[in-house]
Design a protein around this motif. Sequence first.
Motif, mmCIF file in Angstrom:
data_model
loop_
_atom_site.group_PDB
_atom_site.id
_atom_site.type_symbol
_atom_site.label_atom_id
_atom_site.label_comp_id
_atom_site.label_asym_id
_atom_site.label_seq_id
_atom_site.Cartn_x
_atom_site.Cartn_y
_atom_site.Cartn_z
ATOM 1 N N TRP A 112 0.911 -1.145 -0.092
ATOM 2 C CA TRP A 112 -0.072 0.054 0.006
ATOM 3 C C TRP A 112 0.898 1.432 -0.017
ATOM 4 C CZ3 TRP A 112 -4.253 2.355 -0.583
ATOM 5 C CH2 TRP A 112 -4.493 3.829 -0.106
ATOM 6 N N SER A 113 1.869 1.283 0.761
ATOM 7 C CA SER A 113 2.811 2.387 0.914
ATOM 8 C C SER A 113 3.566 2.702 -0.306
ATOM 9 C CB SER A 113 4.161 2.444 2.111
ATOM 10 O OG SER A 113 3.272 2.087 3.347
ATOM 11 N N LEU A 114 3.911 1.521 -1.288
ATOM 12 C CA LEU A 114 4.188 1.783 -2.474
ATOM 13 C C LEU A 114 3.454 2.333 -3.636
ATOM 14 C CD1 LEU A 114 6.651 -1.404 -2.953
ATOM 15 C CD2 LEU A 114 7.493 0.916 -2.369
ATOM 16 N N VAL A 115 2.133 2.041 -3.313
ATOM 17 C CA VAL A 115 1.121 2.477 -4.207
ATOM 18 C C VAL A 115 0.727 3.756 -3.893
ATOM 19 C CG1 VAL A 115 -1.375 2.249 -4.907
ATOM 20 C CG2 VAL A 115 0.158 0.143 -4.690
ATOM 21 N N ALA A 116 1.070 4.174 -2.820
ATOM 22 C CA ALA A 116 0.486 5.499 -2.323
ATOM 23 C C ALA A 116 1.443 6.675 -2.842
ATOM 24 C CB ALA A 116 0.390 5.482 -0.930
ATOM 25 N N ILE A 117 2.690 6.176 -3.059
ATOM 26 C CA ILE A 117 3.880 7.141 -3.557
ATOM 27 C C ILE A 117 3.373 7.216 -5.236
ATOM 28 C CG2 ILE A 117 6.288 7.205 -4.056
ATOM 29 C CD1 ILE A 117 6.761 5.649 -1.324
ATOM 30 N N ASP A 118 2.993 6.141 -5.838
ATOM 31 C CA ASP A 118 3.069 6.142 -6.991
ATOM 32 C C ASP A 118 1.951 7.111 -7.254
ATOM 33 O OD1 ASP A 118 3.266 5.425 -9.851
ATOM 34 O OD2 ASP A 118 2.003 3.625 -9.812
ATOM 35 N N ILE A 119 0.899 6.992 -6.503
ATOM 36 C CA ILE A 119 -0.222 8.043 -6.819
ATOM 37 C C ILE A 119 -0.053 9.395 -6.418
ATOM 38 C CG2 ILE A 119 -2.698 8.426 -5.560
ATOM 39 C CD1 ILE A 119 -3.016 5.692 -5.338
ATOM 40 N N GLU A 120 0.787 9.568 -5.571
ATOM 41 C CA GLU A 120 1.136 11.133 -5.170
ATOM 42 C C GLU A 120 1.886 11.576 -6.583
ATOM 43 O OE1 GLU A 120 3.329 11.114 -1.672
ATOM 44 O OE2 GLU A 120 1.502 10.542 -0.502
ATOM 45 N N ASP A 121 2.820 10.711 -6.995
ATOM 46 C CA ASP A 121 3.613 11.071 -8.275
ATOM 47 C C ASP A 121 2.643 11.625 -9.342
ATOM 48 O OD1 ASP A 121 5.920 10.876 -6.735
ATOM 49 O OD2 ASP A 121 6.331 8.921 -7.669
ATOM 50 N N LYS A 122 1.713 10.649 -9.655
ATOM 51 C CA LYS A 122 0.856 11.054 -10.897
ATOM 52 C C LYS A 122 -0.195 11.959 -10.429
ATOM 53 C CE LYS A 122 1.463 8.934 -13.725
ATOM 54 N NZ LYS A 122 2.217 9.472 -14.717
ATOM 55 N N ASP A 123 -0.667 12.190 -9.347
ATOM 56 C CA ASP A 123 -1.297 13.339 -8.816
ATOM 57 C C ASP A 123 -0.559 14.579 -9.238
ATOM 58 O OD1 ASP A 123 -3.582 11.708 -8.151
ATOM 59 O OD2 ASP A 123 -3.111 11.894 -5.995
ATOM 60 N N THR A 124 0.619 14.713 -9.033
ATOM 61 C CA THR A 124 1.514 15.852 -9.184
ATOM 62 C C THR A 124 1.482 16.248 -10.694
ATOM 63 O OG1 THR A 124 2.806 15.565 -7.178
ATOM 64 C CG2 THR A 124 3.718 16.762 -9.003
ATOM 65 N N ASP A 125 1.843 14.907 -11.377
ATOM 66 C CA ASP A 125 1.969 15.192 -12.981
ATOM 67 C C ASP A 125 0.595 15.809 -13.673
ATOM 68 O OD1 ASP A 125 4.398 14.182 -12.941
ATOM 69 O OD2 ASP A 125 3.983 12.170 -13.591
ATOM 70 N N ALA A 126 -0.690 15.231 -13.018
ATOM 71 C CA ALA A 126 -2.008 15.652 -13.244
ATOM 72 C C ALA A 126 -2.375 16.898 -13.101
ATOM 73 C CB ALA A 126 -2.989 14.660 -12.652
ATOM 74 N N SER A 127 -1.834 17.456 -11.902
ATOM 75 C CA SER A 127 -1.810 18.769 -11.440
ATOM 76 C C SER A 127 -1.530 19.747 -12.572
ATOM 77 C CB SER A 127 -1.506 19.080 -9.910
ATOM 78 O OG SER A 127 -2.324 18.271 -9.050
ATOM 79 N N VAL A 128 -0.243 19.451 -12.789
ATOM 80 C CA VAL A 128 0.719 20.332 -13.830
ATOM 81 C C VAL A 128 -0.175 20.325 -15.146
ATOM 82 C CG1 VAL A 128 2.809 20.517 -15.008
ATOM 83 C CG2 VAL A 128 2.936 19.669 -12.905
ATOM 84 N N GLY A 129 -0.868 19.088 -15.789
ATOM 85 C CA GLY A 129 -1.443 18.989 -16.850
ATOM 86 C C GLY A 129 -2.557 19.913 -16.552
ATOM 87 N N GLN A 162 -4.424 7.463 -16.178
ATOM 88 C CA GLN A 162 -3.454 6.922 -15.051
ATOM 89 C C GLN A 162 -3.776 6.798 -13.964
ATOM 90 O OE1 GLN A 162 -0.084 8.975 -16.599
ATOM 91 N NE2 GLN A 162 0.671 7.434 -18.226
ATOM 92 N N ARG A 163 -4.571 7.864 -13.522
ATOM 93 C CA ARG A 163 -4.834 8.250 -11.943
ATOM 94 C C ARG A 163 -6.062 7.056 -11.819
ATOM 95 N NH1 ARG A 163 -6.741 14.128 -10.570
ATOM 96 N NH2 ARG A 163 -6.487 13.446 -8.309
ATOM 97 N N ILE A 164 -6.880 7.015 -12.869
ATOM 98 C CA ILE A 164 -7.803 6.309 -12.663
ATOM 99 C C ILE A 164 -7.528 4.797 -12.459
ATOM 100 C CG2 ILE A 164 -9.938 4.892 -13.735
ATOM 101 C CD1 ILE A 164 -10.605 7.694 -15.063
ATOM 102 N N LYS A 165 -6.225 4.156 -13.298
ATOM 103 C CA LYS A 165 -5.885 3.048 -13.091
ATOM 104 C C LYS A 165 -4.963 2.518 -11.861
ATOM 105 C CE LYS A 165 -2.480 -0.124 -15.653
ATOM 106 N NZ LYS A 165 -1.630 -0.220 -16.986
ATOM 107 N N ARG A 166 -4.517 3.759 -11.386
ATOM 108 C CA ARG A 166 -3.622 3.675 -9.994
ATOM 109 C C ARG A 166 -4.538 3.438 -8.733
ATOM 110 N NH1 ARG A 166 -0.318 5.210 -13.665
ATOM 111 N NH2 ARG A 166 1.815 5.173 -13.602
ATOM 112 N N TYR A 167 -5.875 4.397 -9.094
ATOM 113 C CA TYR A 167 -6.816 4.359 -7.836
ATOM 114 C C TYR A 167 -7.496 2.986 -7.850
ATOM 115 C CZ TYR A 167 -6.065 9.280 -7.149
ATOM 116 O OH TYR A 167 -5.547 10.559 -6.773
ATOM 117 N N GLN A 168 -8.079 2.392 -8.948
ATOM 118 C CA GLN A 168 -8.507 1.110 -8.937
ATOM 119 C C GLN A 168 -7.549 0.062 -8.391
ATOM 120 O OE1 GLN A 168 -9.254 1.039 -13.233
ATOM 121 N NE2 GLN A 168 -11.421 1.646 -13.029
#
Length: 236
Positions: free
Chosen positions: A139-156, A213-219
Amino acid sequence: MSKNKTGKYFKYAIGEIILVVIGILIALQINNWNENRKERSNELKILNTLNAEFNRNGNTLDSLLLQLKRIEQSLSFVLQKIEPNPKINFTAIELDSILYNSFDNPVWKRSEYTLRNLESSGKLSALSNEDLRSKLYEWSLVAIDIEDKDTDASVGFQNLLNYYKENGSLRNLDVFGDYIPEGRSSLAYDHKKFFSDITFENMIDDYMVYTRQRIKRYQKAKVIINEIINLTLTEE
């Protein structure tokens, strides 16, 4: 006679020693049992707290996934309408409504208070269920991955928003929310120009990729959450 008395005293002393040793062993056993009972009680409290925390996270994640899928649908609609000579049979208000649904960047406000406390206190490694420890690490690894992708999405998202600030009317989008009761802008602009602009297409495409990508990670996170919830169910 003296020898007989000495023998009796020796046997008596041996018996006393044996009784003392047995007493000590019983006391140690009782103490160990009490300690094990306390440890189990503490672990049950931790499991119950984790279970409640991940249940809350699962519920908030369900809401966020619904939002992201709505955004995905709106972005997909916009992307499919972009062409050299756009054929759009929608009014300006309808187009603004579609774009309003596309221009959103919801954030998952999840709780990790209990898990962080376990990690900082070293109690995470003391959990008796190895599968649970492994799943919490995953879970901790997935949470880090989610944070990274959320940051990318915020920029986009910010790039798309900045583009629209320069070329469109944010006011006409914001009237569909709760903060601009003053109504639509009186300034005119061509709504359809966006649907033949390569820059707009690139930004919509960029944000669409991040959203999916966010949807995939959240699922994936939802699956792990459900597994952790099952692993933290307690039996008294």
